[in-house]
Structure formats: structure tokens, C-alpha cells
Design an enzyme around this catalytic site. Structure first.
Site, PDB file in Angstrom:
ATOM      1  N   GLY A   1       0.833  -1.206   0.000  1.00 46.20           N
ATOM      2  CA  GLY A   1       0.000   0.000   0.000  1.00 46.20           C
ATOM      3  C   GLY A   1       0.860   1.245   0.000  1.00 46.20           C
ATOM      4  O   GLY A   1       2.056   1.184  -0.306  1.00 46.20           O
ATOM      5  N   ASN A   2       0.259   2.375   0.310  1.00 47.88           N
ATOM      6  CA  ASN A   2       1.036   3.609   0.420  1.00 47.88           C
ATOM      7  C   ASN A   2       0.409   4.507   1.484  1.00 47.88           C
ATOM      8  O   ASN A   2      -0.616   4.182   2.050  1.00 47.88           O
ATOM      9  CB  ASN A   2       1.135   4.308  -0.944  1.00 47.88           C
ATOM     10  N   TYR A   3       1.056   5.644   1.741  1.00 46.48           N
ATOM     11  CA  TYR A   3       0.671   6.487   2.879  1.00 46.48           C
ATOM     12  C   TYR A   3      -0.490   7.441   2.608  1.00 46.48           C
ATOM     13  O   TYR A   3      -0.812   8.275   3.443  1.00 46.48           O
ATOM     14  CB  TYR A   3       1.875   7.320   3.338  1.00 46.48           C
TER      15      TYR A   3
END
Ligand code: CTP
Length: 396
Positions: free
Chosen positions: A208-210
Site C-alpha cells: 500500500g502507500n501512505y
């Protein structure tokens, strides 16, 4: 701008409650219909008689009328309001709002309100500066509430610092500016993507990412407020959409987001691709948790995800507007322009990770918008709600 607007004025128990009488007068003078809700401790500072005389309506404070037993419906009030203003908002009421402690009529109404909420904190400087209060304010902001910052000056304690409730004139100005934006997207249908995507590895892990989704959600709120019917296709985020004209479709992976978007896009006038879509997903997803190998380190083979913006760019027909985002760390301008062309976008919003306060997770952003006709517009660092307004203005 405030003429005919239904405004709930929430008054909590602080010295600055005396200023709310003047705020009420200004709102009534501006033509608003005001319903005052006062907390039990608010009544220690200012009497309901003064407030009902000025507002022309009985002041609500308890869940039931003491005389008639009539139930005051916080749900009806929440739906009636075009805006809710809580001034002054004490540290205690701010904490209750942030954590859903619905032990009085004002907080229950706040929790039921569909309308935008403006909060004007007022308290002693140390209470305001305390991390508890600051964290609660941040939480309220992240839920889409508008904080009207207190000013610095002499406080009731005779100490000098930040904690004075904003002046009534300035609160009215904020409200007026908020309503000044017309319904210029009335009748338009919009698709907005927001948040990250999660690409599943096994039942307990993902890539995923932030991305927090804050920018996409702010765009959805702004567009809905200006009359658009918004479909918000959202990756996993911790925030909620507030405006009733926003339909949220929750997805997890890029593939799920892609499927929803290609279905919805033919029916919309404007699409804004704000999601931070993962470019790759694991080729295989394990049905069982991958165990720690004794000797071997597992290798996860990745495959390309569909490019949603580029796919919509290919589907785009005359009259449809497609806007993308670019988050860059280097060669910002060239990369953004290149993306706009490659994906057949009409405009691209660039935020550079080199600007502190811009990008993932923050409440602020600093953007430059490039248009397909070669024009560009640069903006200052602003709250994401204000950036959303700039972007919608630019699209219009
Ligand atoms: N985007 C998309 N689908 C993808 C990847 C990106 O719809 N699979 C959209 C984003 O929502 C954004 C724009 O395309 O509006 C640019 O996203 P970005 O991640 O910056 O671009 P990429 O094409 O992934 O390029 P790179 O990662 O090389 O910067």
C-alpha cells in the site's frame, strides 16, 4: 449571503459566551434564521432569555422541555441546518465532539448534523496549547470541520496568549465567504477517486502507500457543496464523507477501483483522479498466511495494475473533463506535463514532495495546476479544503 440560511449557534460554557450574543445579533442582522443550542454550563455564563429574545426562537438546551415534556429532536435540528457554528467551543466540548461523548443536546446535534460545522475554540492559553486539545482539534479537522482559530491577546485569566475566541465579525465573515461560493456545479455529475489502494499479498498483508484520502475527500465535499452529484470511489481511509450528495463506493485494490471507475465514467461530466493507485500488485495472492521460511526468503512477483486515469482518458468523449494528480519528487514540471499528455488529461494537479506541508497525510497542500492548453497556475500553501476550492474553480 446569509439571508435565509438556517444556522445553529452552539454556545458552550466559557467566558467568551458573552461575545456570542453579539455574534447572534450579527447573524440575525445578516438575514439568517438562527437556532441557539446552549450547553448546561453555557447557561452559567449567559441566559437563554437574552438569546431567545434576539433569535426569536426558544433556546434549546435539554433533550426534553421541562414544562411540556416535548422531545427536542437533535436529528431534525441536524438536518434543518445549513451550517452549525459552535462559539465559544471550550476544551471540554471540543474533546466531546472529537470523541463522540454525546451527553448533551449540543453534542448530539453535532453528531447528527449533515451541514458544515464551524468551531471557534476559546480557552486559556495553556489549555489551548496542550497536546490533548491540539490533537482533538486535529481530529475534528480531519473529520472535515472548519476550525476558526482563536486569536492572541489578554485572556480571562489575565494571562496573555493564544486562546481568545475569534471576534464575532470575523466569524460572520468566514461564514459569508463559505456561502459566497455559488452552486456552479448544480446538475453536474462527478467521479472522484481518493485514498490509497491495497494490493493483497495474503490474508494479513498488502502492498500500500501512505495516502490519507484527505485531498480527494476535500474535493468531494467542495464539489457537492457547489451542487454536484459526486461518486467518490475510495480506497481504505480513516475519514468519512459528510455531504449527503456524496455517494461513497469503498474499494480496496486498484483492479476494484478500475472496475468501478470504467462503469461510472461514461455517465459523468467531470472526473478527478486523486487516488494514489498502486502501480503493481502481487501476481498471486495466497489464500493462507505465508509462513516464515526456514532458509528461503520469499519472492513476490509483481504484475502491472491497470492505469485508471489513462483508461478513462481513452474513453473520454467530447465535453467530458478528466483531471489527474501528480505527486513528484524530481523533474516535477516535466513529469507532470508528460503524465497529462500520456493519460489524455485536461489538467493535472502537481504537488511536490519537496514542499514540506504538501502531499500525503498532511492537512495542507501546495499545488500547481497545468492545463492541456499550455496554461499553468501556481498556488500558495493552503489547507486541503482551500486547495479543493482552487481546483474546482480552475476546472470551472
Ligand atoms: N493513476 C491511476 N491509475 C494508476 C496509476 C495512477 O488512475 N494505476 C492516476 C492517479 O490517480 C493520478 C495520475 O494517474 O491522477 C498520476 O498518478 P501517479 O502515481 O503520479 O503516476 P503514475 O502513472 O503511476 O507514474 P509514476 O508512478 O511513474 O510517477
Amino acid at each position: 449571503m446569509l439571508k435565509g440560511k438556517h444556522i445553529i449557534l452552539g454556545i458552550t460554557g466559557g467566558i467568551a459566551a458573552y461575545k456570542s450574543v453579539y455574534l447572534l445579533r450579527l447573524l440575525i442582522k445578516a438575514g439568517a434564521e438562527v437556532q441557539v443550542i446552549i450547553t448546561p454550563s453555557g447557561k452559567e455564563f449567559i441566559t437563554p432569555v437574552t438569546l431567545s429574545a434576539l433569535s426569536g426562537k426558544p433556546v434549546v438546551s435539554e433533550f426534553f422541555s421541562a414544562n411540556t415534556g416535548e422531545w427536542h429532536s437533535h436529528v431534525d435540528l441536524g438536518l434543518w441546518a445549513d451550517a452549525m457554528v459552535i462559539a465559544p467551543a471550550t476544551a471540554s466540548s471540543i474533546a466531546k465532539m472529537a470523541h463522540g461523548v454525546a451527553d448533551n443536546m449540543l453534542i448530539t446535534t453535532y453528531l447528527s448534523a449533515k451541514a458544515p460545522v464551524f468551531i471557534a475554540p476559546a480557552m486559556d492559553l495553556d489549555m489551548f496549547a496542550h497536546p490533548t486539545t491540539q490533537n482533538n482539534i486535529e481530529l475534528l479537522k480531519s473529520y472535515g470541520n472548519h476550525i476558526i482559530e482563536p486569536t492572541s491577546g489578554e485572556l480571562a485569566s489575565h494571562l496573555v496568549g493564544k486562546g481568545r475566541m475569534a471576534e464575532p465579525e470575523s466569524i460572520v465573515e468566514k461564514l459569508t465567504a463559505f456561502f459566497a461560493t455559488g452552486k456552479d456545479l448544480q446538475g453536474k455529475k462527478m467521479l472522484i477517486t481518493a485514498g490509497p489502494t491495497y494490493e493483497k499479498i495474503d490474508p494479513v498483508r498488502f502492498i500500500g502507500n501512505y495516502s490519507s484520502g484527505k485531498m480527494g475527500y476535500a474535493l468531494a465535499e467542495e464539489a457537492a457543496r457547489r451542487g454536484a452529484q459526486v461518486t467518490l470511489v475510495s480506497g481504505p481511509v480513516a475519514i468519512k464523507a459528510k455531504h449527503p450528495a456524496i455517494k461513497v463506493i469503498d474499494v480496496e485494490s486498484a483492479k476494484q477501483m478500475y472496475d468501478k471507475c470504467v462503469n461510472i465514467f461514461p455517465d459523468v461530466d467531470i472526473a478527478i483522479m486523486c487516488a494514489a493507485v498502486a502501480d503493481y500488485a502481487p501476481e498471486k495472492q495466497s489464500d493462507v498466511k505465508i509462513k516464515r521460511e526456514k532458509d528461503d526468503i520469499p519472492v513476490i512477483k509483481l504484475v502491472k495494475n491497470p492505469d485508471i486515469a489513462a483508461s478513462l482518458g481513452k474513453m473520454k468523449t467530447e465535453g467530458q473533463i478528466l483531471v489527474g494528480f501528480a505527486l513528484e519528487t524530481n523533474n516535477e514540471e516535466t513529469n507532470a506535463q508528460d503524465k497529462m499528455q500520456r493519460k489524455n488529461l485536461d489538467a493535472i494537479v502537481l504537488n511536490s514532495l519537496n514542499d514540506s506541508g504538501a502531499g500525503f497525510g498532511t492537512d495542507t497542500n501546495k499545488v500547481t495546476i497545468f492545463f492541456a492548453d499550455g496554461n499553468k497556475k501556481m498556488y500558495d500553501m493552503k489547507s486541503k479544503a482551500e486547495v479543493a476550492k482552487d481546483i474546482i474553480d480552475a476546472i470551472i
